[in-house]
Design a protein around this motif. Structure first.
Motif, PDB file in Angstrom:
ATOM      1  N   UNK A   1      20.617  10.450  10.451  1.00  0.00           N
ATOM      2  CA  UNK A   1      19.638  11.774  10.901  1.00  0.00           C
ATOM      3  C   UNK A   1      18.456  11.688  10.290  1.00  0.00           C
ATOM      4  N   UNK A   2      16.974  12.017  11.002  1.00  0.00           N
ATOM      5  CA  UNK A   2      15.933  11.975  10.933  1.00  0.00           C
ATOM      6  C   UNK A   2      15.557  11.112  11.164  1.00  0.00           C
ATOM      7  N   UNK A   3      15.802  10.340  12.191  1.00  0.00           N
ATOM      8  CA  UNK A   3      15.257   8.945  11.710  1.00  0.00           C
ATOM      9  C   UNK A   3      15.890   7.473  13.247  1.00  0.00           C
ATOM     10  N   UNK A   4      14.747   7.203  13.772  1.00  0.00           N
ATOM     11  CA  UNK A   4      15.733   6.205  15.123  1.00  0.00           C
ATOM     12  C   UNK A   4      15.304   4.905  15.086  1.00  0.00           C
ATOM     13  N   UNK A   5      15.136   4.084  15.317  1.00  0.00           N
ATOM     14  CA  UNK A   5      14.172   2.440  14.857  1.00  0.00           C
ATOM     15  C   UNK A   5      14.814   1.912  16.328  1.00  0.00           C
ATOM     16  N   UNK A   6      13.305   1.200  17.013  1.00  0.00           N
ATOM     17  CA  UNK A   6      14.001   0.871  18.315  1.00  0.00           C
ATOM     18  C   UNK A   6      12.985  -0.089  18.331  1.00  0.00           C
ATOM     19  N   UNK A   7      13.798  -2.001  18.397  1.00  0.00           N
ATOM     20  CA  UNK A   7      13.030  -2.776  18.223  1.00  0.00           C
ATOM     21  C   UNK A   7      13.394  -3.614  19.980  1.00  0.00           C
ATOM     22  N   UNK A   8      12.087  -4.546  20.110  1.00  0.00           N
ATOM     23  CA  UNK A   8      12.003  -5.166  21.657  1.00  0.00           C
ATOM     24  C   UNK A   8      13.521  -5.973  21.811  1.00  0.00           C
ATOM     25  N   UNK A   9      13.556  -5.883  22.811  1.00  0.00           N
ATOM     26  CA  UNK A   9      14.607  -6.368  23.567  1.00  0.00           C
ATOM     27  C   UNK A   9      14.821  -7.996  23.767  1.00  0.00           C
TER      28      UNK A   9
ATOM     29  N   UNK B   1      -1.674 -10.912  11.171  1.00  0.00           N
ATOM     30  CA  UNK B   1      -2.498 -11.105  11.744  1.00  0.00           C
ATOM     31  C   UNK B   1      -3.435 -12.740  11.412  1.00  0.00           C
ATOM     32  N   UNK B   2      -3.956 -12.472  10.504  1.00  0.00           N
ATOM     33  CA  UNK B   2      -4.467 -13.392   9.500  1.00  0.00           C
ATOM     34  C   UNK B   2      -3.807 -14.632  10.490  1.00  0.00           C
ATOM     35  N   UNK B   3      -3.051 -14.729  10.524  1.00  0.00           N
ATOM     36  CA  UNK B   3      -1.791 -16.116  10.042  1.00  0.00           C
ATOM     37  C   UNK B   3      -1.641 -16.388  12.029  1.00  0.00           C
ATOM     38  N   UNK B   4      -1.974 -15.466  13.054  1.00  0.00           N
ATOM     39  CA  UNK B   4      -2.477 -15.654  14.051  1.00  0.00           C
ATOM     40  C   UNK B   4      -2.994 -16.363  14.807  1.00  0.00           C
ATOM     41  N   UNK B   5      -3.704 -15.099  14.085  1.00  0.00           N
ATOM     42  CA  UNK B   5      -5.803 -15.833  14.845  1.00  0.00           C
ATOM     43  C   UNK B   5      -5.711 -17.195  14.017  1.00  0.00           C
TER      44      UNK B   5
ATOM     45  N   UNK C   1       9.911 -10.110  20.665  1.00  0.00           N
ATOM     46  CA  UNK C   1       9.908  -9.669  18.538  1.00  0.00           C
ATOM     47  C   UNK C   1       8.811 -10.984  17.945  1.00  0.00           C
ATOM     48  N   UNK C   2       8.719 -12.434  18.602  1.00  0.00           N
ATOM     49  CA  UNK C   2       8.159 -13.220  18.095  1.00  0.00           C
ATOM     50  C   UNK C   2       6.994 -13.282  18.560  1.00  0.00           C
ATOM     51  N   UNK C   3       6.788 -12.792  19.511  1.00  0.00           N
ATOM     52  CA  UNK C   3       5.088 -12.450  19.828  1.00  0.00           C
ATOM     53  C   UNK C   3       4.557 -11.788  19.097  1.00  0.00           C
ATOM     54  N   UNK C   4       5.053 -10.117  18.816  1.00  0.00           N
ATOM     55  CA  UNK C   4       4.404  -8.714  18.054  1.00  0.00           C
ATOM     56  C   UNK C   4       4.914  -9.678  16.403  1.00  0.00           C
ATOM     57  N   UNK C   5       5.341 -10.758  15.961  1.00  0.00           N
ATOM     58  CA  UNK C   5       5.239 -11.915  14.497  1.00  0.00           C
ATOM     59  C   UNK C   5       6.577 -10.467  14.030  1.00  0.00           C
TER      60      UNK C   5
END
Length: 155
Positions: A101-109, A12-16, A114-118
């Motif tokens: 089992x016990x976890x699912x990970x979702x990412x931006x399609x 976030x520091x780099x983005x700022x 993805x790039x703008x959220x670093x």
């Protein structure tokens, strides 16, 4: 977890800093800056006003992971409603990238998102006692939570 906090803070520091550089460049190109482009470095780093700006940037970066990421619980059964929950994530612009089992990970399609959220676009879903727990960046978790709660209220 502490290591993740530091990484998010540095990103976030780099983005700022990039945002400030683009802002200063735009001001120089449009001649709306109060100082000449050659004096900008001195103005930002050698004056009280510049020091306050840099201190604000550092403080924002340090505290961003604390208020920028959240964990929310939603009362829905993952086992019974899995297909509908995945569909709701797709409507929010996410795709299921990992499921154990016990976890699912979702990412931006979208690669741009993805790039703008670093690269901090993942929402981790863990089935809990009374429902599911969503963990990720605040605005995206709230968006998904709203869709799931709307589905629950209207079924």
């Amino acid at each position: 977890m502490k290591n993740r906090y530091l990484i998010r803070s540095l990103k976030y520091f780099a983005q700022l800093l990039v945002f400030l550089a683009v802002l200063f460049a735009a001001m120089a190109l449009t001649r709306t800056s109060r100082v000449a482009p050659g004096e900008l470095f001195g103005e930002v780093f050698l004056t009280t006003r510049g020091a306050v700006l840099m201190a604000a940037v550092v403080l924002l970066a340090v505290f961003y992971p604390r208020f920028g990421f959240v964990r929310r619980e939603v009362p829905i059964d993952w086992a019974c409603e899995r297909a509908k929950i995945v569909e709701l994530f797709v409507l929010c612009g996410y795709e299921l990238v990992e499921e154990v089992p016990g976890r699912a990970v979702f990412r931006a399609s979208s690669p741009l998102r993805r790039w703008t959220s670093l690269g901090e676009d993942a929402i981790v879903l863990t089935p809990g006692g009374d429902g599911i727990v969503l963990d990720g960046i605040r605005k995206e978790v709230v968006k998904v939570e709203f869709r799931i709660r709307s589905y629950l209220n209207n079924r």
